[in-house]
Design an enzyme around this catalytic site. Structure first.
Site, short mmCIF file in Angstrom:
data_model
loop_
_atom_site.label_atom_id
_atom_site.label_comp_id
_atom_site.label_asym_id
_atom_site.label_seq_id
_atom_site.Cartn_x
_atom_site.Cartn_y
_atom_site.Cartn_z
N ARG A 502 23.47 -27.74 -43.17
CA ARG A 502 22.32 -27.43 -42.57
C ARG A 502 22.39 -28.09 -40.98
O ARG A 502 23.43 -28.41 -40.49
CB ARG A 502 21.10 -28.37 -43.43
CG ARG A 502 21.65 -29.86 -43.02
CD ARG A 502 20.19 -30.67 -43.75
NE ARG A 502 20.42 -32.07 -43.51
CZ ARG A 502 20.45 -33.13 -44.69
NH1 ARG A 502 20.12 -32.29 -45.80
NH2 ARG A 502 20.46 -34.28 -44.56
N ASP A 503 21.13 -27.78 -40.31
CA ASP A 503 21.37 -28.12 -38.93
C ASP A 503 21.09 -29.50 -38.64
O ASP A 503 20.15 -30.23 -38.02
CB ASP A 503 19.85 -27.49 -38.11
CG ASP A 503 18.59 -27.78 -38.87
OD1 ASP A 503 18.71 -28.02 -40.02
OD2 ASP A 503 17.70 -27.65 -38.27
N GLU A 504 22.16 -30.31 -39.05
CA GLU A 504 22.18 -31.58 -38.60
C GLU A 504 23.48 -32.11 -38.33
O GLU A 504 23.86 -32.14 -36.99
CB GLU A 504 22.04 -32.43 -40.09
CG GLU A 504 21.58 -33.92 -39.69
CD GLU A 504 20.63 -34.57 -40.80
OE1 GLU A 504 19.91 -34.03 -41.24
OE2 GLU A 504 20.55 -35.76 -40.63
N TRP A 566 22.82 -48.76 -40.21
CA TRP A 566 23.26 -47.62 -39.41
C TRP A 566 24.31 -48.33 -38.40
O TRP A 566 25.23 -48.26 -38.26
CB TRP A 566 22.33 -46.66 -39.26
CG TRP A 566 22.09 -45.62 -40.32
CD1 TRP A 566 22.50 -44.18 -40.17
CD2 TRP A 566 21.42 -45.83 -41.47
NE1 TRP A 566 22.26 -43.72 -41.38
CE2 TRP A 566 21.60 -44.50 -42.23
CE3 TRP A 566 20.94 -47.03 -42.11
CZ2 TRP A 566 21.32 -44.69 -43.78
CZ3 TRP A 566 20.61 -46.63 -43.41
CH2 TRP A 566 20.60 -45.63 -44.02
N GLU A 782 24.36 -34.98 -51.73
CA GLU A 782 23.58 -35.91 -50.94
C GLU A 782 22.60 -36.94 -51.77
O GLU A 782 22.73 -37.94 -51.41
CB GLU A 782 22.52 -35.19 -49.82
CG GLU A 782 21.76 -36.09 -48.81
CD GLU A 782 20.82 -35.38 -47.91
OE1 GLU A 782 20.75 -34.09 -47.95
OE2 GLU A 782 20.73 -35.94 -46.87
N HIS A 803 27.93 -34.25 -49.02
CA HIS A 803 27.68 -35.58 -48.20
C HIS A 803 28.55 -36.74 -48.63
O HIS A 803 28.69 -37.26 -49.79
CB HIS A 803 25.98 -35.94 -48.56
CG HIS A 803 25.01 -35.84 -47.50
ND1 HIS A 803 24.70 -34.73 -46.72
CD2 HIS A 803 24.68 -37.02 -47.00
CE1 HIS A 803 23.78 -35.21 -45.98
NE2 HIS A 803 23.72 -36.33 -45.69
C1 BGC Z 1 21.21 -37.70 -43.09
C2 BGC Z 1 21.76 -38.90 -43.76
C3 BGC Z 1 21.57 -39.98 -42.73
C4 BGC Z 1 20.01 -40.06 -42.41
C5 BGC Z 1 19.30 -41.24 -41.96
C6 BGC Z 1 19.74 -37.81 -43.07
O1 BGC Z 1 19.16 -36.93 -42.67
O2 BGC Z 1 21.96 -36.43 -43.82
O3 BGC Z 1 22.92 -38.82 -44.24
O4 BGC Z 1 21.97 -41.17 -42.81
O5 BGC Z 1 19.40 -39.04 -42.22
O6 BGC Z 1 18.58 -41.86 -42.74
#
Ligand code: BGC
Length: 929
Positions: A502-504, A566, A782, A803
């Site tokens: 996806r767009d991430e 994080w 995920e 994921h």
């Molecule tokens: C990502 C996660 C990431 C999170 C932050 C999501 O959109 O795919 O894996 O850690 O955002 O909470």
């Protein structure tokens, strides 16, 4: 969802086992400079050298070494280290030996070899020669100008012809782009790197690549051709529309790509030539690549190809002079990590035609990369390739989870390549500046039914070498590890991404942190993490907050920084690199920034409880409360955010103090050890009740507190007991999220409840790993409930099937099932523990791991009442081996009573195991049960 069980094509096992040495002799092999074999561009002033010793003797170790570094091969052959002769150094050090010779200048190519003395003081023969070459160390070394097309085009082609007057002795290209480039020299591709120069915080650091093109240059006319695309620099970046909805989603670093090229040629007659990007280059934007976007894919019109454009005699009169921008103030650095490449090719395993003339290919594996299309047809025919991870119930590709808005607009990842045929014979197409996450490819626009040969799946990722293998008697667990490995491979594109479809596709630190030990077991991650840790430092906010993802293309001071679990990846990951590879330098480079982070958190934590600003405060992301299952509770899973945050505060502080101790900063070591102790006290006071209940009473809360040693020793048992009760209450299922799942597994084992850990890993109902495997997953999902039989897919706005995070359990599988464990006190596998813990009905398991010292093996089987454990320990290391047995009398090694065997020392009995210390070599322990 239809996920057919596909043919499992595993990653080619390339674990290097050095060939056996002559009896009784130690031999240095596998020479590395800054982790790399014969690297072409080192920009570290004092590079570190490592070698692997091999020997057939047991308990062999290095007692001294001598390194020779010479400016010419002939000198080295003559035994002359004119740059550095370390002399005989009495030392066991065979990794990260710091070069201690004359200063190294830009472009120097140096040659080196090493010999070692064994435990008896006998000298080895010299190793084979190795080399490294220095990069361009000074800004003044760069004579090239940044050039580009100007205007707003997405892809440009640039060219330049030049004459080479005589025979070439050597030629080196240094090249980079703000954007992405592909380079050609007189009709041939230069190197195999893809998506170069890769993603960094371009404002602070841009990588360049170095190619030796000596064999590609001819006396006479030559031509350079470069194709330059937008990439991360000028193209669209994932989640821009979410992070800053009102802001731009493209051009986050700069409006258009630029290119930088410098070729230095030494002629056989002693002359030199330098060819650089400058105003004499020519450019066109009328080439066949009409657009190429990392997320959306590529549009390619083969009718616009210009045959010969990268050859000397091409007529470029219709091309324009390049735009020579003002100097771009960036820091150029040599790429330290392995380049992105095509690492493997997959053949489709099947094809369907769910709708007339719409063909869906299945690669049998959720993979990342692109397709090579072979096609014939009339000119201008448009063939469209759409990529997806899964199918819907009708057998069509399911793309909702790519987040392309139905109403259109610049969001989502179309993952679509479009090829317009030139119309002559067989045509072969591969895109250039994109990549896709997919198992299925829908092909439209073909005039006739294609064959399976029409598509080849090119698996593309950072070409990190495999390091570990895992195999056991459970096909489900083997498949799970295979899926973990594919997920890792699918999320290594210059940075560790969260997902590839996806767009991430962002370098989320939280995900990388929980997966980092699994990553190190599976692959040799030192160079990859070395690069990415720089990205993390470059993205640190002014007030010390580490970013939530790195690179951070938005403003790390404004948003997406400083979230518990994080941002803490900025402390946890360098520590992992140190533990796995013995890399002290990474701690030295990282320490100050880690300290700033811990100090920031301290500032947010009155009474040492992190109640202040917690960034986006994701908590234990995707914990049990987020599952949508019939009869599944929607509360009781999530550990309170304050508990999670304070636990990470304690953990980062403790790691910081250990880092300080390693790098010799005693004051900091003491200060942060004492702070960590105080945070633990505060944690217990604030969150732990007298009966041992941790606030929230969640599986996750106990897992984190145990894993981070927050609970006083005397009370660990209570926490472990409560953790198991919370699991039992869920009918022996997990309610943990990404931050606590692997930690819970490890703590079950550590606290005497390996039986529960095995029960969870073998659990087949959702939420579980086996549920994914048994529902056709070929990568890790995920969400535990990404797809549920009868219920269908989860909310497509966040439902990736590739994921890493829940794949962190690979760490538990390596540590527990095969039992390979690095030792934090003796990093880099200088000493390690082999402690297999059979259970869960397993009959055998075998793990290998290629450490920086050489191959480690742990291989056990249970046969009637005999437990057999084969162990390999690299030269110059030692291991502590746990053999499950009733007592020391029950254990033999190679047929002898174990403690009498050469290289074996009895240590103790512990928890149903007999514990030995062994030196290097191969051992076979057999224990009567
Ligand atoms: C990502 C996660 C990431 C999170 C932050 C999501 O959109 O795919 O894996 O850690 O955002 O909470």
């Amino acid at each position: 969802m239809k996920l057919k069980k596909g043919v499992l094509l595993s990653m080619a096992a390339q674990v290097l086992i050095p060939s056996a040495s002559v009896m009784g002799e130690v031999r240095p092999t596998r020479l590395r400079c800054e982790y790399a074999a014969n690297p072409l561009s080192i920009d570290v002033a004092r590079p570190r050298l490592s070698w692997v010793l091999v020997s057939n003797e047991r308990a062999e170790a290095q007692t001294a070494y001598r390194v020779l570094v010479a400016s010419e091969e002939a000198k080295l052959a003559a035994g002359l280290g004119d740059l550095w002769d370390s002399g005989k150094v009495a030392s066991a050090q065979s990794i990260h030996v710091v070069y201690g010779g004359k200063p190294l200048r830009s472009r120097m190519r140096v040659h080196w070899k090493v010999r070692a003395w064994d435990r008896e003081g006998k000298a080895s023969p010299w190793s084979e020669n190795a080399m490294w070459q220095m990069g361009l160390l000074e800004p003044a070394d760069w004579k090239a100008k940044w050039v580009g097309a100007g205007g707003s085009s997405s892809v440009a082609m640039l060219r330049k012809t030049f004459r080479v007057p005589s025979r070439v002795k050597c030629a080196t290209i240094y090249v980079s782009a703000l954007g992405l480039y592909e380079l050609r020299l007189s009709g041939k591709r230069v190197g195999e790197n893809l998506l170069a120069p890769e993603w960094t915080n371009y404002g602070k650091r841009v990588q360049y690549q170095t190619y030796d093109v000596t064999d590609m240059l001819q006396p006479g006319e030559n031509a350079i051709g470069a194709i330059v695309g937008e990439g991360w620099y000028a193209g669209r970046i994932g989640i821009a529309q979410i992070v800053v909805p009102a802001g731009p989603s493209r051009g986050l670093y700069g409006p258009r790509p630029r290119f930088l090229f410098q070729m230095e040629v030494k002629l056989a007659d002693g002359g030199t030539r330098i060819i650089v990007s400058d105003k004499t280059w020519r450019v066109t934007t009328d080439g066949p690549i009409r657009s190429s976007c990392l997320l959306d894919g590529e549009v390619y019109d083969a009718r616009l190809e210009m045959p010969g454009w990268d050859l000397p005699r091409f007529d470029d009169s219709r091309w324009k002079p390049v735009d020579v921008g003002p100097g771009v103030p960036v820091k150029l650095v040599a790429q330290p990590n392995e380049p992105i490449r095509i690492v493997e090719e997959l053949k489709p395993t099947g094809m369907t035609e769910p709708t007339p003339r719409v063909f869906v290919f299945d690669f049998g594996q959720n993979m990342v990369g692109w397709c090579r299309l072979k096609v014939r047809g009339p000119a201008g025919t448009a063939v469209t390739l759409r990529h997806a991870e899964v199918l819907d119930d009708d057998g069509n590709i399911y793309t909702d989870n790519l987040r392309v808005p139905k109403e259109g607009g610049a969001a989502g990842a179309r993952q679509t390549d479009k090829y317009m045929l030139r119309g002559k014979g067989e045509e072969v197409f591969e895109p250039h500046f994109t990549y896709h996450g997919f198992r299925y490819v829908e092909v439209r626009g073909l005039s006739q039914k294609p064959s399976l040969d029409s598509l080849t799946g090119c698996v593309i990722h950072s070409a990190v070498s495999p390091a570990g293998r895992f195999e056991c008697s459970s096909p489900m667990l083997n498949k799970l590890m295979e899926n973990i490995r594919w997920t890792q491979r699918g999320n290594m594109h210059s940075i560790p991404t969260d997902c590839p479809q996806r767009d991430e596709r962002m370098g989320w630190l939280g995900d990388a942190q929980v997966f980092s030990q699994t990553a190190c077991f599976n692959m040799d991650m030192a160079r990859f993490f070395t690069k990415w840790l720089r990205d993390i430092r470059d993205a640190q906010a002014d007030d010390g907050r580490y970013p939530d993802f790195a690179p951070h293309p938005f403003d790390p001071n404004a948003r997406f920084s400083g979230s518990p679990g994080w941002a803490d990846g900025g402390v946890i990951i360098p520590w992992r690199v140190y533990v796995n590879y013995g890399d002290k330098r990474i701690l030295e480079e990282h320490f100050d920034s880690a300290k700033r982070w811990v100090e920031y958190v301290r500032g947010q934590s009155p009474e040492l409880i992190w109640t202040g600003h917690r960034g986006n405060d994701y908590g234990d992301w995707l914990n049990g409360d987020t599952l949508l299952l019939d009869g599944w509770p929607d509360s009781g899973g999530a550990v309170p955010n304050e508990v999670l945050a304070t636990a990470f505060f304690a953990r980062s502080t403790e790691l910081l103090s250990r880092m300080a101790a390693v790098i010799g900063r005693a004051d900091d070591a003491a200060r942060y050890a004492s702070l960590a102790k105080s945070i633990k006290t505060a944690f217990n006071r604030a969150f732990v009740k007298p009966d041992g209940c941790i606030q929230g009473d969640t599986q996750a809360g106990y897992a984190l507190a145990l894993r981070f040693d927050l609970i006083p020793d005397a009370r660990r048992d209570i926490a472990a007991k409560l953790m198991v009760e919370r699991i039992k209450e869920r009918n022996w299922r997990l309610s943990t999220g990404i931050q606590s799942t692997t930690r819970l597994m490890l703590e079950l084992t550590r606290n005497g409840r390996n039986d529960v850990a095995y029960r969870l890993i073998n659990e087949r109902t959702v939420p579980s790993w086996a549920y994914m495997v048994e529902h056709g997953a070929t990568t890790i999902w995920e969400r535990w409930d990404g797809y549920v039989e009868g219920r269908g897919f989860r909310d497509p706005s966040m439902n990736s099937f590739n994921h890493c995070a829940f794949g962190g359990v690979g760490e538990w599988m390596f540590r527990t099932i095969v039992g390979i464990n690095p030792d934090e006190e003796s990093p880099g596998f200088k000493h390690f523990t082999i402690r297999p813990r059979p259970g869960g009905g397993l009959e055998w398991a075998r793990g290998t791991y290629e450490s920086i010292y050489g191959a480690v093996v742990s291989d056990w089987k249970m046969n009637a009442d005999l437990f057999t454990l084969d162990v390999t320990v690299p030269v110059n290391t030692t291991a502590t081996v746990y053999v499950p047995a009733s007592g020391r009398a029950a254990v033999t090694e190679s047929g002898k009573r174990a403690e009498k065997s050469e290289g074996v020392e009895f240590l103790r009995t512990e928890d149903g195991s007999v514990v030995y210390r062994v030196g290097s070599g191969k051992y076979r322990f057999v224990a009567r049960q």
